[in-house]
Write a protein that holds these residues in place. Structure first.
Motif, mmCIF file in Angstrom:
data_model
loop_
_atom_site.group_PDB
_atom_site.id
_atom_site.type_symbol
_atom_site.label_atom_id
_atom_site.label_comp_id
_atom_site.label_asym_id
_atom_site.label_seq_id
_atom_site.Cartn_x
_atom_site.Cartn_y
_atom_site.Cartn_z
ATOM 1 N N MET A 1 1.144 -0.800 0.031
ATOM 2 C CA MET A 1 0.234 -0.008 -0.178
ATOM 3 C C MET A 1 0.870 1.106 -0.387
ATOM 4 N N LEU A 2 1.930 1.446 0.835
ATOM 5 C CA LEU A 2 2.973 2.198 0.570
ATOM 6 C C LEU A 2 2.831 2.855 -1.373
ATOM 7 N N ARG A 3 2.471 2.620 -1.930
ATOM 8 C CA ARG A 3 2.652 2.501 -3.341
ATOM 9 C C ARG A 3 1.729 3.381 -4.019
ATOM 10 N N ALA A 4 0.676 4.258 -3.490
ATOM 11 C CA ALA A 4 -0.341 4.416 -3.307
ATOM 12 C C ALA A 4 -0.693 5.896 -3.170
ATOM 13 N N ASP A 5 0.993 6.287 -1.388
ATOM 14 C CA ASP A 5 0.716 6.712 -0.892
ATOM 15 C C ASP A 5 1.288 8.031 -1.514
ATOM 16 N N ALA A 6 1.466 8.375 -2.319
ATOM 17 C CA ALA A 6 1.929 9.778 -3.462
ATOM 18 C C ALA A 6 1.009 9.868 -4.235
ATOM 19 N N VAL A 7 0.836 9.113 -5.110
ATOM 20 C CA VAL A 7 -0.452 9.471 -6.028
ATOM 21 C C VAL A 7 -2.101 10.102 -4.813
ATOM 22 N N LEU A 8 -2.422 9.091 -3.610
ATOM 23 C CA LEU A 8 -2.761 9.716 -2.862
ATOM 24 C C LEU A 8 -3.118 10.883 -2.493
ATOM 25 N N THR A 9 -1.723 11.771 -2.020
ATOM 26 C CA THR A 9 -1.076 12.754 -1.704
ATOM 27 C C THR A 9 -2.160 13.891 -2.294
ATOM 28 N N VAL A 10 -1.253 13.813 -3.698
ATOM 29 C CA VAL A 10 -1.532 14.834 -4.525
ATOM 30 C C VAL A 10 -3.047 15.167 -5.184
ATOM 31 N N LEU A 11 -3.935 13.849 -4.650
ATOM 32 C CA LEU A 11 -5.141 14.220 -5.489
ATOM 33 C C LEU A 11 -5.584 14.416 -4.664
ATOM 34 N N ILE A 12 -5.224 15.123 -3.059
ATOM 35 C CA ILE A 12 -5.404 15.944 -1.556
ATOM 36 C C ILE A 12 -4.509 16.860 -2.132
ATOM 37 N N SER A 13 -3.952 17.597 -2.173
ATOM 38 C CA SER A 13 -3.209 18.730 -2.414
ATOM 39 C C SER A 13 -3.706 19.455 -3.817
ATOM 40 N N THR A 14 -4.065 18.130 -4.750
ATOM 41 C CA THR A 14 -4.039 19.611 -5.887
ATOM 42 C C THR A 14 -5.519 20.619 -6.108
ATOM 43 N N PRO A 15 -6.281 19.978 -5.498
ATOM 44 C CA PRO A 15 -7.363 20.413 -5.331
ATOM 45 C C PRO A 15 -7.519 21.502 -4.766
ATOM 46 N N ILE A 16 -6.837 21.161 -3.682
ATOM 47 C CA ILE A 16 -6.869 22.155 -2.649
ATOM 48 C C ILE A 16 -6.035 23.932 -3.163
ATOM 49 N N GLN A 17 -4.816 23.567 -3.711
ATOM 50 C CA GLN A 17 -4.128 24.823 -4.796
ATOM 51 C C GLN A 17 -4.843 25.135 -5.058
ATOM 52 N N PHE A 18 -5.661 24.195 -6.411
ATOM 53 C CA PHE A 18 -6.235 24.992 -7.209
ATOM 54 C C PHE A 18 -7.584 25.894 -6.930
ATOM 55 N N PHE A 19 -7.730 25.421 -5.204
ATOM 56 C CA PHE A 19 -9.173 26.370 -5.048
ATOM 57 C C PHE A 19 -8.191 27.132 -4.189
ATOM 58 N N ILE A 20 -7.533 27.424 -4.201
ATOM 59 C CA ILE A 20 -6.911 28.230 -3.064
ATOM 60 C C ILE A 20 -6.391 29.226 -3.724
ATOM 61 N N ALA A 21 -5.835 28.961 -5.189
ATOM 62 C CA ALA A 21 -4.983 29.858 -6.148
ATOM 63 C C ALA A 21 -6.509 30.455 -7.272
ATOM 64 N N TRP A 22 -7.720 29.549 -6.797
ATOM 65 C CA TRP A 22 -9.337 30.343 -7.274
ATOM 66 C C TRP A 22 -9.519 31.775 -6.237
ATOM 67 N N ARG A 23 -8.871 31.771 -4.823
ATOM 68 C CA ARG A 23 -8.791 32.467 -3.995
ATOM 69 C C ARG A 23 -8.647 33.922 -4.048
ATOM 70 N N ILE A 24 -6.777 33.481 -4.825
ATOM 71 C CA ILE A 24 -6.452 34.297 -4.910
ATOM 72 C C ILE A 24 -6.625 35.569 -6.561
ATOM 73 N N TYR A 25 -7.130 35.003 -7.117
ATOM 74 C CA TYR A 25 -7.988 35.799 -8.393
ATOM 75 C C TYR A 25 -9.142 36.756 -7.862
#
Length: 314
Positions: A90-114
């Motif tokens: 299950m360690l193999r899924a760690d990185a992809v699960l992390t970016v599946l969370i961080s990327t939408p959040i970073q997109f959301f904050i980018a919208w806030r900045i705009y």
């Protein structure tokens, strides 16, 4: 032919266990924040609520995987040489699960900045770094799946560095750009500047936590290659992103009586006033004054729903 030294069990499984424990603790905090959000902000924009539901779902999957990561070597493979040589499945899924969370959040904050700056420059840079981080996370999962042995981990530094470094730079940029845009729009009015200072402190606190965690993750990975100290930061990283986002969403007025008296911006801390309608009238006059001075801080006061959708204006 020289034999490689035996793995240090403490340095191999100790940091992983600590990372899972911290991750589990943060998951509990996240559930409390999520329940508070769904119970308080029932009239939020639907996509806000969908985003929170999505984060809770992926975080639950991530927690199950993290528990499996430590359960496999310590229980299922206990006492076998394979536990010390091959990483958990299950360690193999760690990185992809992390970016599946961080990327939408970073997109959301980018919208806030705009919404604050009305400029595409910084949001576009943030989106680019976020996408690079997303690609690095997928590449990391791919190479770990192809080379699951602990001894091979040092051979794919480029993927891990791309993932975590771009994520760190993204968090630093989004925090700095939002803080700068707010700071330069202070009006030198005591009440208004107090609101701006509060949102600046909240932005710094939430953005710096994830940036520091990602930075320490990559530093430990590069400087201590024969141990798993990086997983103390890596496993809780996604929960830090989610908890930071939920704390921002929950830092808003939610009681109707307070919102009607003082309709603060979504990111401003709650304030009350004993003068009731008089306070609200003064706030309206201040908002009208600020609305003639461009965008930014005035956008917060003139239209609280431009950044985070709160209760309807009275």
């Amino acid at each position: 032919m020289s034999l490689s030294p035996a793995p240090n069990v403490t340095q191999l499984f100790g940091p992983m266990l600590l990372g899972v424990l911290v991750n589990t603790l943060l998951y509990g905090i996240m559930l409390v924040q999520a329940m508070a959000y769904f119970s308080r902000y029932k009239s939020d924009r639907p996509w806000f609520r969908y985003l929170v539901a999505y984060l809770v779902l992926i975080e639950t999957v991530d927690l199950v995987c993290d528990i499996g990561i430590i359960y496999e070597p310590l229980i299922l493979r206990y006492g076998t040489p394979e536990a010390l040589l091959v990483s958990p499945v299950m360690l193999r899924a760690d990185a992809v699960l992390t970016v599946l969370i961080s990327t939408p959040i970073q997109f959301f904050i980018a919208w806030r900045i705009y919404a604050v700056t009305r400029s595409f420059i910084f949001p576009a840079l943030i989106l680019i770094l976020s996408l690079v981080s997303f690609g690095g996370g997928i590449a990391t999962t791919t190479v770990v799946s192809a080379h699951p042995d602990y001894a091979d981990f040092s051979q794919f530094q480029a993927e891990v560095v791309t993932w975590l470094t771009s994520s760190t730079l993204c968090d630093i940029l989004l925090t700095a750009s939002l803080v700068h845009s707010l700071w330069t729009r202070k009006t030198r009015g005591g009440s208004t500047d107090s609101y701006v200072s509060k949102i600046i402190r909240l932005t710094i606190q939430t953005g710096s936590i994830t940036a520091v965690a990602a930075m320490l993750d990559v530093i430990f990975f590069l400087t201590i290659p024969h141990a798993t100290f990086n997983f103390m930061m890596d496993f809780p990283l996604s929960k830090l992103y989610t908890n930071s986002t939920l704390s921002t969403l929950n830092a808003r007025s939610w009681r109707e009586d307070i919102v009607k008296v003082h309709p603060t911006n979504a990111l401003f801390e709650q304030t009350t006033s004993a003068t009731g309608a008089q306070s609200f009238s003064m706030h309206q006059r201040r908002s009208a004054f600020l609305s003639s001075r461009g965008t930014g801080t005035d956008a917060y006061l003139r239209n609280p729903k431009s950044v985070l959708d709160i209760a309807p204006m009275p």
